[in-house]
Design a protein around this motif. Structure first.
Motif, PDB file in Angstrom:
ATOM      1  N   TRP A   1     -15.348  -4.380  38.325  1.00  0.00           N
ATOM      2  CA  TRP A   1     -13.997  -3.962  38.693  1.00  0.00           C
ATOM      3  C   TRP A   1     -13.476  -4.707  39.923  1.00  0.00           C
ATOM      4  N   PRO A   2     -14.241  -4.821  41.000  1.00  0.00           N
ATOM      5  CA  PRO A   2     -13.741  -5.630  42.119  1.00  0.00           C
ATOM      6  C   PRO A   2     -13.528  -7.093  41.735  1.00  0.00           C
ATOM      7  N   LEU A   3     -14.437  -7.651  40.940  1.00  0.00           N
ATOM      8  CA  LEU A   3     -14.289  -9.037  40.513  1.00  0.00           C
ATOM      9  C   LEU A   3     -13.026  -9.220  39.679  1.00  0.00           C
TER      10      LEU A   3
ATOM     11  N   GLY B   1      -9.996 -11.659  40.732  1.00  0.00           N
ATOM     12  CA  GLY B   1      -9.641 -12.739  39.806  1.00  0.00           C
ATOM     13  C   GLY B   1      -8.201 -12.674  39.333  1.00  0.00           C
ATOM     14  N   VAL B   2      -7.759 -11.492  38.899  1.00  0.00           N
ATOM     15  CA  VAL B   2      -6.378 -11.356  38.414  1.00  0.00           C
ATOM     16  C   VAL B   2      -5.400 -11.452  39.578  1.00  0.00           C
ATOM     17  N   MET B   3      -5.799 -10.956  40.749  1.00  0.00           N
ATOM     18  CA  MET B   3      -4.932 -11.075  41.922  1.00  0.00           C
ATOM     19  C   MET B   3      -4.675 -12.551  42.239  1.00  0.00           C
ATOM     20  N   LEU B   4      -5.695 -13.380  42.133  1.00  0.00           N
ATOM     21  CA  LEU B   4      -5.521 -14.813  42.377  1.00  0.00           C
ATOM     22  C   LEU B   4      -4.573 -15.429  41.350  1.00  0.00           C
TER      23      LEU B   4
ATOM     24  N   VAL C   1     -11.333  -2.419  33.794  1.00  0.00           N
ATOM     25  CA  VAL C   1     -10.933  -3.811  34.063  1.00  0.00           C
ATOM     26  C   VAL C   1      -9.462  -4.003  33.717  1.00  0.00           C
ATOM     27  N   ALA C   2      -9.017  -3.459  32.577  1.00  0.00           N
ATOM     28  CA  ALA C   2      -7.624  -3.615  32.158  1.00  0.00           C
ATOM     29  C   ALA C   2      -6.666  -2.943  33.141  1.00  0.00           C
TER      30      ALA C   2
END
Length: 197
Positions: free
Chosen positions: A70-72, A76-79, A121-122
């Motif tokens: 979840w943190p990953l 990743g999506v934030m980037l 994750v979604a």
């Protein structure tokens, strides 16, 4: 078993982080080209900070793969969202999405909602897109922004780790504290939505 010393250290770190927040100024345009500016940005707003800590709390409550997945996913999506913001690709509902993330993630923690890792994750990825886009739009056009992006990614990871450490450091007997922190996060989000904070 986690030692009493580790629990005290974790709680002290969380309290110091919370106490230091009012000293941070919000990052403004023109100062967003350094690692330090990027690192300080997530620490400068209650919306960013609480949502990111909530991700860590929720991941720790879920346990297993969620602790890293979840943190990953968020980072990743934030980037990716940050890249969209830097490229001026419009994403609808960014500000409402950020506010919704504070309320929703807080509620997920408060209720200790047990979803499959992929569903988490979604959800986390959707909210991360909004947070990332907001960060990316603040990078000035004349700056490459790579140092800034690395800074806000690192700070985000630290905030996730803070939530994870706090929840794990408290142990199962004090699991209710993590859930209470989630409820506080949701309440804070409602206050932000209605302009009370």
């Amino acid at each position: 078993m986690i030692s009493a010393s580790t629990k005290r250290t974790t709680l002290t770190a969380v309290m110091l982080l919370a106490a230091a927040l009012p000293a941070y100024a919000h990052v403004g345009v023109g100062t967003t080209s350094s690692f330090t500016a990027g690192f300080m940005h997530p620490l400068s707003g209650l919306d960013h900070m609480t949502a990111m800590v909530a991700v860590g709390l929720w991941a720790a409550l879920k346990g297993g793969k969620a602790i890293w997945a979840w943190p990953l996913a968020f980072v990743g999506v934030m980037l990716a969202g940050g890249a969209l913001g830097m490229l001026h690709v419009p994403v609808p509902f960014v500000e409402p999405g950020i506010l919704a993330s504070v309320v929703a993630l807080g509620q997920l923690v408060a209720l200790a909602v047990d979803l499959p890792v992929s569903a988490g994750v979604a959800i986390i990825g959707l909210f991360a897109l909004f947070h990332g886009h907001a960060h990316g739009t603040e990078v000035p056009e004349n700056a490459g922004g790579l140092e800034y992006i690395a800074g806000f990614a690192a700070a985000t990871a630290v905030l996730h780790a803070t939530g994870i450490a706090a929840a794990l450091g408290l142990g199962t007997r004090l699991r209710g504290f993590a859930r209470a922190a989630g409820a506080a996060c949701a309440a804070l989000g409602v206050g932000l939505v209605f302009g009370m904070l």
